[in-house]
Design an enzyme around this catalytic site. Structure first.
Site, mmCIF file in Angstrom:
data_model
loop_
_atom_site.group_PDB
_atom_site.id
_atom_site.type_symbol
_atom_site.label_atom_id
_atom_site.label_comp_id
_atom_site.label_asym_id
_atom_site.label_seq_id
_atom_site.Cartn_x
_atom_site.Cartn_y
_atom_site.Cartn_z
ATOM 1 C CB CYS A 133 -0.917 -0.030 1.218
ATOM 2 S SG CYS A 133 -1.903 1.469 1.392
ATOM 3 C CB CYS A 136 -0.563 2.475 4.077
ATOM 4 S SG CYS A 136 -2.068 1.824 3.370
ATOM 5 C CG ASP A 137 3.213 1.271 4.456
ATOM 6 O OD1 ASP A 137 2.792 1.759 5.519
ATOM 7 O OD2 ASP A 137 2.987 0.110 4.094
#
Ligand code: NAP
Length: 304
Positions: A133, A136-137
């Site tokens: 992701c 997300c990261d």
């Protein structure tokens, strides 16, 4: 036993569109979702091909879908479905703790998840440099080098998104041509921070506590090379999230749920919508269209 006319499993674009149509048709509808409503688009950085919306974030579109379903008073419950069974004409949704819910019809809209690569180091370094992701990261990799594995729309689009954070993004693809749409590829190749690594497969992910390099093999020359980096984003396709109907519904095309033209599965009264079913195109717009069709088919099944 608690009973609903229609139970929708999954609150991504397919499930939420189904909820909107079902509620507008007056059906007693419950939407079950294991996490936050929105599905895969929650992890999508940018959406620019949903008609009428020139550009949106994935989470912005997800929130709009949910708000729309709530406007029509769809009922939501956070729950992890363990199994679906058929008893006579009733469909029984069973949760992990053994609790059961009865429905006249069910729409399976549980989507798909990212496929794992399966190479040494992938499991060990998940969350320690390996991610599925970018939204997300990506921020963890500010000014570092990362690799994206895959050549489809997800890989190429997320590689572009990662260039907003990482200094260099190696885009590792197993063939000499990307599968992604032409425009998306052109945009990526014009980005000086993206380094294509073609004809190459990921052999291992290595490091100490965190990732510090990958080993890739060129499939044409059979030579191996090491790339020093800190992050590996793997986007090599999807698998259906439908373990709870194992043994109940027919599958085709390597595991996707088979549906007829009304989106009914091999069991009457159980419908499938969106990425979980066998389909030629997995997009937000097709998932939403599926949801609408499945809801109307469920209505016809229950009322005719
Ligand atoms: P995808 O289109 O199936 O692409 C998967 C990519 O991973 C392919 O390039 C494939 O290589 C590669 N791959 C598969 N298995 C591999 C393995 N074991 N090792 C190395 N590489 C491997 O999957 P996706 O990109 O996740 O997209 C899923 C669906 O969502 C698609 O229909 C896509 O068009 C859609 N999508 C659309 C958009 C958009 O329109 N903006 C954005 C994201 C996703 P090969 O090419 O050699 O098969």
């Amino acid at each position: 036993m608690e009973k609903r006319e229609l139970i929708i499993i999954g609150a991504g674009p397919a499930g939420l569109a189904a909820a909107i149509y079902a509620k507008r048709a007056g059906m007693d509808t419950l939407v079950l979702e294991k996490g936050r409503a929105g599905g895969q688009i929650l992890t999508t950085s940018r959406i620019e091909n949903y008609p009428g919306l020139l550009e949106s974030t994935g989470s912005g579109l997800a929130d709009a879908f949910r708000a729309h379903a709530e406007f029509f008073k769809a009922e939501f419950r956070t729950a992890f479905v363990h199994k679906v069974e058929v008893r006579g004409k009733s469909k029984i949704v069973i949760f992990r703790d053994g609790t059961e819910l009865e429905a006249g019809a069910v729409i399976v809209a549980s989507g798909a998840s990212f496929r794992k690569q399966g190479c040494p180091g992938e499991g060990k370094y998940t969350g320690m440099g390996v991610s599925y992701c970018a939204v997300c990261d990506a921020a963890f990799f500010e000014d570092m080098d990362v690799a994206v594995i895959g050549g489809g729309n997800t890989a190429v689009e997320e590689a572009c998104y990662l260039t907003g954070f990482a200094s260099r993004v190696y885009l590792v693809h197993r063939r000499d041509q990307f599968r992604a749409d032409k425009l998306v590829v052109e945009r990526a190749l014009a980005n000086p921070r993206i380094v294509p690594v073609m004809d190459s497969v990921l052999e291992s992910i290595e490091g100490a506590d965190m990732v510090d390099k990958i080993v890739v093999r060129n499939v044409k020359t059979d030579t191996r090379s090491e790339i020093p980096l800190n992050g590996v984003f793997i986007f090599i396709g999807m698998l259906p999230n439908d373990g709870f109907v194992n043994g109940l519904l027919k599958r085709v095309d390597g595991g996707w749920l088979a549906t007829d033209e009304n989106l009914q599965t091999s069991v009457p009264g159980i419908f499938a919508a969106g990425d979980v079913r066998s389909t030629s195109l997995r997009q937000v717009v097709t998932a939403a269209g599926d949801g609408a069709r499945a809801a109307m088919s469920a209505y016809a099944y229950l009322h005719h």
